[in-house]
Design a protein around this motif. Sequence first.
Motif, PDB file in Angstrom:
ATOM      1  N   GLY A   1      29.759 -31.075 -42.159  1.00  0.00           N
ATOM      2  CA  GLY A   1      28.428 -31.084 -42.766  1.00  0.00           C
ATOM      3  C   GLY A   1      27.288 -30.698 -41.838  1.00  0.00           C
ATOM      4  N   ALA A   2      27.585 -30.406 -40.560  1.00  0.00           N
ATOM      5  CA  ALA A   2      26.504 -30.086 -39.607  1.00  0.00           C
ATOM      6  C   ALA A   2      25.882 -28.726 -39.928  1.00  0.00           C
ATOM      7  CB  ALA A   2      27.048 -30.094 -38.183  1.00  0.00           C
ATOM      8  N   ARG A   3      24.641 -28.542 -39.495  1.00  0.00           N
ATOM      9  CA  ARG A   3      23.910 -27.302 -39.791  1.00  0.00           C
ATOM     10  C   ARG A   3      24.374 -26.159 -38.882  1.00  0.00           C
ATOM     11  NH1 ARG A   3      19.802 -25.596 -42.770  1.00  0.00           N
ATOM     12  NH2 ARG A   3      19.473 -27.679 -43.639  1.00  0.00           N
ATOM     13  N   ILE A   4      24.550 -25.000 -39.464  1.00  0.00           N
ATOM     14  CA  ILE A   4      24.866 -23.778 -38.711  1.00  0.00           C
ATOM     15  C   ILE A   4      23.546 -23.026 -38.524  1.00  0.00           C
ATOM     16  CG2 ILE A   4      26.109 -21.581 -38.785  1.00  0.00           C
ATOM     17  CD1 ILE A   4      28.093 -23.005 -40.760  1.00  0.00           C
ATOM     18  N   VAL A   5      23.264 -22.604 -37.287  1.00  0.00           N
ATOM     19  CA  VAL A   5      22.008 -21.903 -36.996  1.00  0.00           C
ATOM     20  C   VAL A   5      22.346 -20.606 -36.272  1.00  0.00           C
ATOM     21  CG1 VAL A   5      19.723 -22.084 -35.921  1.00  0.00           C
ATOM     22  CG2 VAL A   5      20.914 -24.160 -36.662  1.00  0.00           C
ATOM     23  N   GLU A   6      21.794 -19.491 -36.709  1.00  0.00           N
ATOM     24  CA  GLU A   6      22.140 -18.219 -36.050  1.00  0.00           C
ATOM     25  C   GLU A   6      21.002 -17.213 -36.179  1.00  0.00           C
ATOM     26  OE1 GLU A   6      23.420 -16.531 -33.797  1.00  0.00           O
ATOM     27  OE2 GLU A   6      25.539 -16.245 -34.331  1.00  0.00           O
ATOM     28  N   SER A   7      20.929 -16.332 -35.203  1.00  0.00           N
ATOM     29  CA  SER A   7      20.007 -15.197 -35.249  1.00  0.00           C
ATOM     30  C   SER A   7      20.726 -14.033 -35.917  1.00  0.00           C
ATOM     31  CB  SER A   7      19.639 -14.819 -33.804  1.00  0.00           C
ATOM     32  OG  SER A   7      19.346 -13.451 -33.714  1.00  0.00           O
ATOM     33  N   THR A   8      20.060 -13.360 -36.835  1.00  0.00           N
ATOM     34  CA  THR A   8      20.738 -12.258 -37.525  1.00  0.00           C
ATOM     35  C   THR A   8      19.742 -11.210 -37.997  1.00  0.00           C
ATOM     36  OG1 THR A   8      22.070 -11.667 -39.469  1.00  0.00           O
ATOM     37  CG2 THR A   8      20.696 -13.611 -39.676  1.00  0.00           C
ATOM     38  N   SER A   9      20.220  -9.950 -37.993  1.00  0.00           N
ATOM     39  CA  SER A   9      19.409  -8.896 -38.609  1.00  0.00           C
ATOM     40  C   SER A   9      19.890  -8.664 -40.034  1.00  0.00           C
ATOM     41  CB  SER A   9      19.510  -7.611 -37.783  1.00  0.00           C
ATOM     42  OG  SER A   9      20.840  -7.146 -37.807  1.00  0.00           O
ATOM     43  N   GLY A  10      20.766  -9.523 -40.546  1.00  0.00           N
ATOM     44  CA  GLY A  10      21.127  -9.432 -41.964  1.00  0.00           C
ATOM     45  C   GLY A  10      22.589  -9.664 -42.266  1.00  0.00           C
ATOM     46  N   SER A  11      23.455  -8.755 -41.780  1.00  0.00           N
ATOM     47  CA  SER A  11      24.861  -8.799 -42.213  1.00  0.00           C
ATOM     48  C   SER A  11      25.553 -10.112 -41.846  1.00  0.00           C
ATOM     49  CB  SER A  11      25.663  -7.666 -41.575  1.00  0.00           C
ATOM     50  OG  SER A  11      25.041  -6.451 -41.799  1.00  0.00           O
ATOM     51  N   PHE A  12      25.351 -10.570 -40.607  1.00  0.00           N
ATOM     52  CA  PHE A  12      26.024 -11.801 -40.202  1.00  0.00           C
ATOM     53  C   PHE A  12      25.477 -12.994 -40.995  1.00  0.00           C
ATOM     54  CE2 PHE A  12      27.186 -15.057 -36.832  1.00  0.00           C
ATOM     55  CZ  PHE A  12      28.535 -15.008 -37.125  1.00  0.00           C
ATOM     56  N   GLY A  13      24.202 -12.894 -41.373  1.00  0.00           N
ATOM     57  CA  GLY A  13      23.620 -13.944 -42.210  1.00  0.00           C
ATOM     58  C   GLY A  13      24.340 -14.032 -43.545  1.00  0.00           C
ATOM     59  N   LEU A  14      24.631 -12.866 -44.137  1.00  0.00           N
ATOM     60  CA  LEU A  14      25.369 -12.873 -45.416  1.00  0.00           C
ATOM     61  C   LEU A  14      26.737 -13.501 -45.226  1.00  0.00           C
ATOM     62  CD1 LEU A  14      24.395  -9.295 -46.672  1.00  0.00           C
ATOM     63  CD2 LEU A  14      23.702 -11.458 -47.724  1.00  0.00           C
ATOM     64  N   GLY A  15      27.387 -13.167 -44.126  1.00  0.00           N
ATOM     65  CA  GLY A  15      28.700 -13.750 -43.844  1.00  0.00           C
ATOM     66  C   GLY A  15      28.614 -15.254 -43.639  1.00  0.00           C
ATOM     67  N   LEU A  16      27.589 -15.693 -42.917  1.00  0.00           N
ATOM     68  CA  LEU A  16      27.457 -17.136 -42.664  1.00  0.00           C
ATOM     69  C   LEU A  16      27.087 -17.891 -43.934  1.00  0.00           C
ATOM     70  CD1 LEU A  16      25.732 -17.388 -39.175  1.00  0.00           C
ATOM     71  CD2 LEU A  16      28.083 -17.975 -39.787  1.00  0.00           C
ATOM     72  N   ALA A  17      26.300 -17.257 -44.801  1.00  0.00           N
ATOM     73  CA  ALA A  17      25.988 -17.909 -46.076  1.00  0.00           C
ATOM     74  C   ALA A  17      27.289 -18.142 -46.849  1.00  0.00           C
ATOM     75  CB  ALA A  17      25.011 -17.053 -46.878  1.00  0.00           C
TER      76      ALA A  17
END
Length: 384
Positions: free
Chosen positions: A87-103
């Motif tokens: 349940g811990a929060r995932i935090v990342e810097s992204t220009s987009g694609s990795f954000g979609l993957g992490l979502a």
Amino acid sequence: MPSILSNNAVVSSSRSSTAQLISSAPRCHNPATTAGNTPVLWIDQPFAPPGRGFWAKLEGFNPGGVKDRPALHMIAAAKERGELRPGARIVESTSGSFGLGLALAGTVHRHPVTLVTDPELEPNIHRMLTAYGARVETVSEPDPSGGWQQARRERVQEILDATPDAYCPDQYHNPDNITAYAPLALELVSQLGRVDILVCSVGTGGHSAGISQVLREFFPHLTLIGVDTIGSTIFGQPAQSRLMRGLGSSIYPRNVDYAAFDEVHWVAPAEAVWACRALATTHHASGGWSTGAVALVAGWAARTCDLDTRIAAVFPDGPHRYFDTVYNDDYCAHHDLLTVSPPSTPDTIARSADRIVSRWTRCGNVVDPIQATEIMRPRMRILP
Ligand SMILES: Cc1ncc(COP(=O)(O)O)c(C=O)c1O
């Protein structure tokens, strides 16, 4: 009896039993399993003359693009090692694609996700990330030397410091971002039988390193061609402001496997736009900046190599994200991206340090810029 569609051909269900109609198309109980097993598409003219061409691995067929595989793998591995608590929060810097993957990974593994991005993120991706349940934070100022990327990474650190148990996968330096691509490499082996040349764009370095490592176990003679944008520091050019996103970097990601590359090509935005639009009109399979740049270079390889050379090129995503940039005439006219005639041949430089490149250029001497500086320093000390 109604007619149904099977493999896009209409067949009459009166002539088919249920057993005959059961197909091997995947049936997914979990969104994670919708990623992977992407198709390859043969790309030829106008990138290569008749009879020549290359195979494009269409990673845009993943729900979010090329970064679904590493995001799912990195989060699963971090949980396995106990680095990511339930349940811990995932935090990342992204220009987009990795954000979609992490979502996607956040949904699958039930973790909240915060993504730090910058004002250049396409508005539709920002909305999609929010729709997929991620919290999106936008930094307002680029770092004076490290650009937007450095500014994003600093904000990630602030959030990590302030959030108990928060976890950052760190796609630039996490080796799981490399091993995540073993399945993609195995798919290429099963789809193509042999790969002689692999063409990959480079951002964090993850997919070029991961795919080439596994492919070389099967095909030790494999040639790896890296594709970067002008203005990127990855292969030793000075950092400049960059129009192209996805590929390129203003930092030196540890995941770039310099020793694996046989050569690197830098591509300019107008050249990538030409390639993206040519792909869209001729093959109905296109993508963004990195896809255009990779197609340009893979087409050149197909034109210049022996006829039986089998070339695979990774297309990281599809075109939808780029309708306000690459496929927008006003945007392209404003940035002077529509004036080039089809680029056919790259310039060649012997070493990255020879000059700052501003158009398609290749270099067959790939070195790690950090190590090169460290080797130079002691030498400089003993010089008078
Ligand atoms: C669209 C796109 N293309 C290419 C890349 C580069 O891939 P890699 O980070 O595996 O080097 C990225 C990375 O984020 C990307 O988002």
